[in-house]
Design a protein around this motif. Structure first.
Motif, PDB file in Angstrom:
ATOM      1  N   PHE A   1     -20.794  25.445  46.245  1.00  0.00           N
ATOM      2  CA  PHE A   1     -20.391  24.575  47.351  1.00  0.00           C
ATOM      3  C   PHE A   1     -20.681  23.107  47.059  1.00  0.00           C
ATOM      4  N   THR A   2     -21.790  22.835  46.419  1.00  0.00           N
ATOM      5  CA  THR A   2     -22.092  21.459  46.023  1.00  0.00           C
ATOM      6  C   THR A   2     -21.056  20.976  45.017  1.00  0.00           C
ATOM      7  N   LEU A   3     -20.705  21.845  44.073  1.00  0.00           N
ATOM      8  CA  LEU A   3     -19.705  21.478  43.070  1.00  0.00           C
ATOM      9  C   LEU A   3     -18.363  21.150  43.726  1.00  0.00           C
ATOM     10  N   GLN A   4     -17.962  21.940  44.711  1.00  0.00           N
ATOM     11  CA  GLN A   4     -16.681  21.691  45.384  1.00  0.00           C
ATOM     12  C   GLN A   4     -16.700  20.352  46.123  1.00  0.00           C
ATOM     13  N   LYS A   5     -17.839  20.017  46.706  1.00  0.00           N
ATOM     14  CA  LYS A   5     -17.993  18.729  47.384  1.00  0.00           C
ATOM     15  C   LYS A   5     -17.879  17.585  46.373  1.00  0.00           C
ATOM     16  N   VAL A   6     -18.509  17.732  45.228  1.00  0.00           N
ATOM     17  CA  VAL A   6     -18.467  16.716  44.174  1.00  0.00           C
ATOM     18  C   VAL A   6     -17.029  16.528  43.673  1.00  0.00           C
ATOM     19  N   ILE A   7     -16.324  17.623  43.436  1.00  0.00           N
ATOM     20  CA  ILE A   7     -14.931  17.548  42.984  1.00  0.00           C
ATOM     21  C   ILE A   7     -14.084  16.829  44.018  1.00  0.00           C
ATOM     22  N   SER A   8     -14.275  17.168  45.272  1.00  0.00           N
ATOM     23  CA  SER A   8     -13.530  16.520  46.357  1.00  0.00           C
ATOM     24  C   SER A   8     -13.792  15.013  46.395  1.00  0.00           C
ATOM     25  N   GLU A   9     -15.034  14.616  46.202  1.00  0.00           N
ATOM     26  CA  GLU A   9     -15.377  13.185  46.181  1.00  0.00           C
ATOM     27  C   GLU A   9     -14.729  12.473  44.989  1.00  0.00           C
ATOM     28  N   LEU A  10     -14.668  13.142  43.845  1.00  0.00           N
ATOM     29  CA  LEU A  10     -14.011  12.548  42.673  1.00  0.00           C
ATOM     30  C   LEU A  10     -12.518  12.354  42.924  1.00  0.00           C
ATOM     31  N   ILE A  11     -11.899  13.303  43.589  1.00  0.00           N
ATOM     32  CA  ILE A  11     -10.473  13.185  43.930  1.00  0.00           C
ATOM     33  C   ILE A  11     -10.273  12.045  44.923  1.00  0.00           C
ATOM     34  N   ASP A  12     -11.103  12.018  45.971  1.00  0.00           N
ATOM     35  CA  ASP A  12     -10.988  10.974  47.001  1.00  0.00           C
ATOM     36  C   ASP A  12     -11.172   9.573  46.430  1.00  0.00           C
ATOM     37  N   SER A  13     -11.998   9.442  45.400  1.00  0.00           N
ATOM     38  CA  SER A  13     -12.231   8.131  44.796  1.00  0.00           C
ATOM     39  C   SER A  13     -11.278   7.859  43.616  1.00  0.00           C
ATOM     40  N   HIS A  14     -10.306   8.745  43.411  1.00  0.00           N
ATOM     41  CA  HIS A  14      -9.252   8.596  42.385  1.00  0.00           C
ATOM     42  C   HIS A  14      -9.796   8.549  40.955  1.00  0.00           C
ATOM     43  N   LEU A  15     -10.923   9.220  40.739  1.00  0.00           N
ATOM     44  CA  LEU A  15     -11.470   9.305  39.383  1.00  0.00           C
ATOM     45  C   LEU A  15     -10.909  10.528  38.651  1.00  0.00           C
ATOM     46  N   ILE A  16     -10.489  11.541  39.425  1.00  0.00           N
ATOM     47  CA  ILE A  16      -9.749  12.667  38.872  1.00  0.00           C
ATOM     48  C   ILE A  16      -8.550  12.932  39.781  1.00  0.00           C
ATOM     49  N   SER A  17      -7.549  13.588  39.222  1.00  0.00           N
ATOM     50  CA  SER A  17      -6.404  14.001  40.025  1.00  0.00           C
ATOM     51  C   SER A  17      -6.300  15.513  39.940  1.00  0.00           C
ATOM     52  N   VAL A  18      -5.623  16.089  40.912  1.00  0.00           N
ATOM     53  CA  VAL A  18      -5.485  17.540  40.961  1.00  0.00           C
ATOM     54  C   VAL A  18      -4.016  17.905  41.096  1.00  0.00           C
ATOM     55  N   GLU A  19      -3.636  18.956  40.402  1.00  0.00           N
ATOM     56  CA  GLU A  19      -2.298  19.524  40.490  1.00  0.00           C
ATOM     57  C   GLU A  19      -2.511  21.005  40.795  1.00  0.00           C
ATOM     58  N   THR A  20      -1.854  21.512  41.847  1.00  0.00           N
ATOM     59  CA  THR A  20      -2.034  22.907  42.226  1.00  0.00           C
ATOM     60  C   THR A  20      -0.764  23.689  41.930  1.00  0.00           C
ATOM     61  N   ILE A  21      -0.921  24.768  41.169  1.00  0.00           N
ATOM     62  CA  ILE A  21       0.186  25.652  40.827  1.00  0.00           C
ATOM     63  C   ILE A  21      -0.263  27.073  41.114  1.00  0.00           C
ATOM     64  N   ARG A  22       0.443  27.747  42.023  1.00  0.00           N
ATOM     65  CA  ARG A  22       0.142  29.145  42.392  1.00  0.00           C
ATOM     66  C   ARG A  22      -1.345  29.370  42.640  1.00  0.00           C
ATOM     67  N   ASN A  23      -1.895  28.607  43.552  1.00  0.00           N
ATOM     68  CA  ASN A  23      -3.290  28.752  43.973  1.00  0.00           C
ATOM     69  C   ASN A  23      -4.322  28.422  42.891  1.00  0.00           C
TER      70      ASN A  23
END
Length: 172
Positions: A42-64
């Motif tokens: 859960f901490t990791l998911q929060k960290v990933i979300s913060e990285l996305i929100d701050s545009h340091l990483i981007s995410v592409e979702t394909i079939r879940n």
């Protein structure tokens, strides 16, 4: 949860994404963090979300499945702060990436998805990528969503055989 730990987790993710030069999935990142007991899911998911929100990483979702890429801002940020990653953790990351690089690349390089076409059938889009290059890409029209889903599920296991068959057939 200490701010220092969260910052370290962010730097670890940026380092890994920068090092492999291809996207990593949520499962792959989670595997590294959880196998090494760095933090909980859960901490990791929060960290990933913060990285996305701050545009340091981007995410592409394909079939879940979420595929994470480092952005240019993420690369720049990593350049400024990479020296904050302890040597032992850097060694763990390098070892993990070296040991698993082939499997990691194959997992993210074999992609299949489907969508409904204007004819009310389904188009199955299958692809094998190596780095930024596409080795094979197929679009197949099928009548039902169930068939499309089954084809997507089978693509990972069958893609090498299909690629080999097509290459042999076209070379003769």
């Amino acid at each position: 949860m200490a701010l220092e730990s969260v910052t370290l987790y962010k730097l670890i993710i940026l380092y890994m994404l920068n090092k492999v030069k291809f996207p990593l999935t949520n499962a792959q990142l989670s595997g590294f963090f959880l196998d090494n007991d760095y933090t909980d899911y859960f901490t990791l998911q929060k960290v990933i979300s913060e990285l996305i929100d701050s545009h340091l990483i981007s995410v592409e979702t394909i079939r879940n499945t979420s595929y994470y890429h480092i952005t240019s801002d993420g690369g720049e940020t990593l350049g400024f702060f990479v020296n904050r990653i302890p040597g032992g953790i850097m060694d763990d990351m390098d070892s993990f990436l070296m040991k698993n690089k082939y499997e990691l690349r194959n997992e993210v390089g074999t992609i299949a998805d489907y969508y409904k076409s204007t004819n009310h059938d389904y188009i199955v889009h299958c692809q094998v990528k190596e780095g930024r290059s596409t080795l094979i890409e197929l679009n197949i029209s099928v009548p039902t969503k169930e068939t499309a889903s089954a084809m997507c599920n089978n693509w990972k296991d069958s893609s090498q055989e299909i690629y080999s068959f097509i290459m042999k057939s076209l070379m003769h």
